[in-house]
Design a protein around this motif. Structure first.
Motif, mmCIF file in Angstrom:
data_model
loop_
_atom_site.group_PDB
_atom_site.id
_atom_site.type_symbol
_atom_site.label_atom_id
_atom_site.label_comp_id
_atom_site.label_asym_id
_atom_site.label_seq_id
_atom_site.Cartn_x
_atom_site.Cartn_y
_atom_site.Cartn_z
ATOM 1 N N LEU A 290 81.608 -9.171 109.811
ATOM 2 C CA LEU A 290 81.318 -7.736 109.814
ATOM 3 C C LEU A 290 80.162 -7.347 110.716
ATOM 4 O O LEU A 290 80.222 -6.296 111.367
ATOM 5 N N PRO A 291 79.072 -8.122 110.798
ATOM 6 C CA PRO A 291 77.993 -7.694 111.695
ATOM 7 C C PRO A 291 78.450 -7.524 113.137
ATOM 8 O O PRO A 291 77.953 -6.643 113.851
ATOM 9 N N SER A 292 79.402 -8.355 113.584
ATOM 10 C CA SER A 292 79.882 -8.232 114.951
ATOM 11 C C SER A 292 80.806 -7.031 115.130
ATOM 12 O O SER A 292 81.033 -6.573 116.238
ATOM 13 N N LEU A 293 81.331 -6.532 114.012
ATOM 14 C CA LEU A 293 82.329 -5.481 114.093
ATOM 15 C C LEU A 293 81.809 -4.100 113.707
ATOM 16 O O LEU A 293 82.425 -3.099 114.052
ATOM 17 N N GLU A 294 80.685 -4.028 112.992
ATOM 18 C CA GLU A 294 80.269 -2.737 112.444
ATOM 19 C C GLU A 294 79.982 -1.720 113.535
ATOM 20 O O GLU A 294 80.315 -0.535 113.392
ATOM 21 N N SER B 138 82.033 -4.409 93.290
ATOM 22 C CA SER B 138 82.636 -5.706 92.985
ATOM 23 C C SER B 138 83.093 -6.418 94.250
ATOM 24 O O SER B 138 82.955 -7.635 94.381
ATOM 25 N N PHE B 139 83.648 -5.664 95.195
ATOM 26 C CA PHE B 139 84.142 -6.254 96.441
ATOM 27 C C PHE B 139 83.006 -6.941 97.199
ATOM 28 O O PHE B 139 83.162 -8.055 97.703
ATOM 29 N N GLU B 140 81.852 -6.302 97.235
ATOM 30 C CA GLU B 140 80.725 -6.828 97.999
ATOM 31 C C GLU B 140 80.229 -8.161 97.448
ATOM 32 O O GLU B 140 79.671 -8.982 98.179
ATOM 33 N N LYS B 141 80.465 -8.421 96.157
ATOM 34 C CA LYS B 141 80.018 -9.670 95.545
ATOM 35 C C LYS B 141 80.713 -10.881 96.157
ATOM 36 O O LYS B 141 80.200 -12.004 96.059
ATOM 37 N N PHE B 142 81.853 -10.668 96.770
ATOM 38 C CA PHE B 142 82.623 -11.783 97.312
ATOM 39 C C PHE B 142 82.541 -11.850 98.834
ATOM 40 O O PHE B 142 83.355 -12.508 99.472
ATOM 41 N N LEU B 143 81.560 -11.175 99.411
ATOM 42 C CA LEU B 143 81.265 -11.289 100.829
ATOM 43 C C LEU B 143 80.068 -12.209 101.016
ATOM 44 O O LEU B 143 79.167 -12.241 100.174
ATOM 45 N N THR B 144 80.042 -12.941 102.106
ATOM 46 C CA THR B 144 78.865 -13.743 102.409
ATOM 47 C C THR B 144 77.659 -12.821 102.541
ATOM 48 O O THR B 144 77.806 -11.614 102.773
ATOM 49 N N SER B 145 76.468 -13.364 102.390
ATOM 50 C CA SER B 145 75.267 -12.521 102.427
ATOM 51 C C SER B 145 75.184 -11.753 103.744
ATOM 52 O O SER B 145 74.785 -10.588 103.769
ATOM 53 N N ARG B 146 75.585 -12.386 104.838
ATOM 54 C CA ARG B 146 75.548 -11.719 106.146
ATOM 55 C C ARG B 146 76.541 -10.563 106.188
ATOM 56 O O ARG B 146 76.225 -9.473 106.661
ATOM 57 N N ASN B 147 77.755 -10.805 105.688
ATOM 58 C CA ASN B 147 78.756 -9.756 105.676
ATOM 59 C C ASN B 147 78.431 -8.660 104.661
ATOM 60 O O ASN B 147 78.709 -7.480 104.893
ATOM 61 N N ALA B 148 77.851 -9.034 103.529
ATOM 62 C CA ALA B 148 77.500 -8.038 102.510
ATOM 63 C C ALA B 148 76.461 -7.063 103.044
ATOM 64 O O ALA B 148 76.532 -5.853 102.779
ATOM 65 N N GLU B 149 75.502 -7.582 103.806
ATOM 66 C CA GLU B 149 74.481 -6.706 104.384
ATOM 67 C C GLU B 149 75.115 -5.727 105.363
ATOM 68 O O GLU B 149 74.791 -4.535 105.366
ATOM 69 N N ALA B 150 76.031 -6.215 106.188
ATOM 70 C CA ALA B 150 76.708 -5.334 107.143
ATOM 71 C C ALA B 150 77.614 -4.344 106.423
ATOM 72 O O ALA B 150 77.697 -3.171 106.797
ATOM 73 N N PHE B 151 78.285 -4.792 105.360
ATOM 74 C CA PHE B 151 79.180 -3.922 104.585
ATOM 75 C C PHE B 151 78.411 -2.742 104.014
ATOM 76 O O PHE B 151 78.888 -1.603 104.018
ATOM 77 N N SER B 152 77.196 -2.979 103.536
ATOM 78 C CA SER B 152 76.393 -1.911 102.947
ATOM 79 C C SER B 152 75.994 -0.858 103.979
ATOM 80 O O SER B 152 75.704 0.283 103.619
ATOM 81 N N ARG B 153 75.963 -1.247 105.249
ATOM 82 C CA ARG B 153 75.575 -0.310 106.298
ATOM 83 C C ARG B 153 76.755 0.491 106.847
ATOM 84 O O ARG B 153 76.564 1.484 107.544
ATOM 85 N N LEU B 154 77.977 0.062 106.553
ATOM 86 C CA LEU B 154 79.139 0.770 107.069
ATOM 87 C C LEU B 154 79.238 2.169 106.451
ATOM 88 O O LEU B 154 78.794 2.403 105.331
ATOM 89 N N ALA B 155 79.849 3.078 107.189
ATOM 90 C CA ALA B 155 80.131 4.400 106.635
ATOM 91 C C ALA B 155 81.105 4.251 105.472
ATOM 92 O O ALA B 155 81.908 3.310 105.444
ATOM 93 N N PRO B 156 81.058 5.145 104.478
ATOM 94 C CA PRO B 156 81.965 5.036 103.322
ATOM 95 C C PRO B 156 83.428 4.907 103.715
ATOM 96 O O PRO B 156 84.178 4.132 103.110
ATOM 97 N N THR B 157 83.857 5.664 104.729
ATOM 98 C CA THR B 157 85.257 5.583 105.142
ATOM 99 C C THR B 157 85.585 4.209 105.705
ATOM 100 O O THR B 157 86.690 3.696 105.498
ATOM 101 N N ALA B 158 84.645 3.589 106.414
ATOM 102 C CA ALA B 158 84.876 2.255 106.970
ATOM 103 C C ALA B 158 84.941 1.208 105.871
ATOM 104 O O ALA B 158 85.744 0.267 105.937
#
Length: 324
Positions: free
Chosen positions: A190-194, A75-95
């Motif tokens: 998120l892409p700049s921070l991952e 649900s959280f990912e639905k409210f991220l921009t497409s660029r941030n959602a893609e980066a969010f999916s690549r983060l480690a679970p703990t991140a």
């Protein structure tokens, strides 16, 4: 525990948005119907049937905060921009979990309760085992595809917690849906921070991997002493309905699965069979994704010594430097 610091590293100031806001943009009202109807998720948090509907940006931010409270990644990912959602999916679970924590200033996953105040504006209560937070949304300032929403967040479990934290949230309309854009005066990028987050997590992952390898070695030796043989696989060290050579109850599920905290664990029996004290084995722990979850490969040789070296994600060996 309620977290008083709001940590979001960022790259670009929200002030730069003024360059893309048109001079004749519409000043929005704090009235609930000031914006387009909400495009919130299929199952938004329940509210009173008699409560006025919030404007679309408020509804989106409300549902994002409820998802962050529950550590609901989908649900959280639905409210991220497409660029941030893609980066969010690549983060480690703990991140991913750590990011959601920062939106509600609480450590543990909680139960969100959504309601409205007398003015019809959303408010969210996030209750966890260790504390609770109350979040009150203010009126929306809408300018074309950008919305600014003030919110107050306070420690609801401490009557003497003092004044609430005041944060200005930015939302952007993307494909007819409202997505979070900024926290305070900082963009959420998120892409700049991952990569930075991955690097920060690598040290902890490597320490946990070595500790996990040692825990497996202790469990294998205990199994050997109990059953006079080595376990054929890590699965034999797990828990079952009763303790036996098939389920010795010596390791937790994450290590038994062979993957934990960004590392992959393997056991190899050395020699012709697995019987008795002479039987030997080797253990290894390698990064699940080299450079993101870890760099060092760990190895436990047949003599019981532990080694570590950077093998670009490949399995280590007994010629690597010995570590304690």
């Amino acid at each position: 525990m309620f977290r008083k610091e709001l940590w979001i590293a960022a790259a670009t100031l929200l002030a730069s948005l003024s360059a893309v806001w048109p001079a004749n943009s519409q000043e929005s009202s704090s009235r609930p119907d000031a914006a387009t109807p909400s495009s919130s998720p299929a199952t938004p948090p329940a509210v009173s049937a008699n409560a006025p509907l919030p404007d679309a940006p408020s509804a989106a931010l409300r549902d994002l905060l409820a998802a962050a409270c529950a550590h609901d990644e989908v649900s959280f990912e639905k409210f991220l921009t497409s660029r941030n959602a893609e980066a969010f999916s690549r983060l480690a679970p703990t991140a991913r979990t750590e990011l959601m924590k920062r939106f509600v200033l609480l450590d543990g996953a909680g139960k969100p309760t959504v309601s409205v105040n007398p003015s019809g504006r959303p408010q969210i209560r996030c209750a966890t085992a260790d504390g609770a937070a109350e979040i009150q949304l203010g009126g929306t300032e809408l300018r074309e595809n950008i919305a600014l929403l003030p919110l107050d967040i306070r420690d609801a479990s401490d009557l003497h917690a003092g004044d609430p934290h005041h944060i200005l949230m930015g939302m952007v309309r993307e494909n007819s849906s409202w997505k979070v854009l900024s926290l305070g005066m900082l963009f959420l990028d998120l892409p700049s921070l991952e990569v930075e987050w991955d690097q920060a997590a690598i040290g902890n992952n490597e320490r946990d991997a070595l500790a996990g390898l040692k825990a497996i070695a202790i469990a294998v030796e205990t199994y050997r002493k109990t059953y006079a043989r080595l376990p054929e696989s890590l699965s034999k060290l797990g828990h079952g309905s009763k303790t036996s050579s098939e389920a010795a109850g010596l390791l937790e599920a994450d290590l038994i699965s062979g993957k934990s905290e960004g590392y992959v664990f393997r056991m190899v029996i050395v020699g012709a069979n697995d019987l008795g004290a002479p039987a030997q084995y080797e253990l290894s722990a390698t990064p699940a994704t080299y450079g993101r979850t870890g760099k060092l490969s760990f190895f436990r040789d047949a003599k019981g010594k532990f080694h570590a070296a950077d093998h670009q994600g490949a399995v280590g060996h007994s010629l690597d430097p010995v570590i304690e």
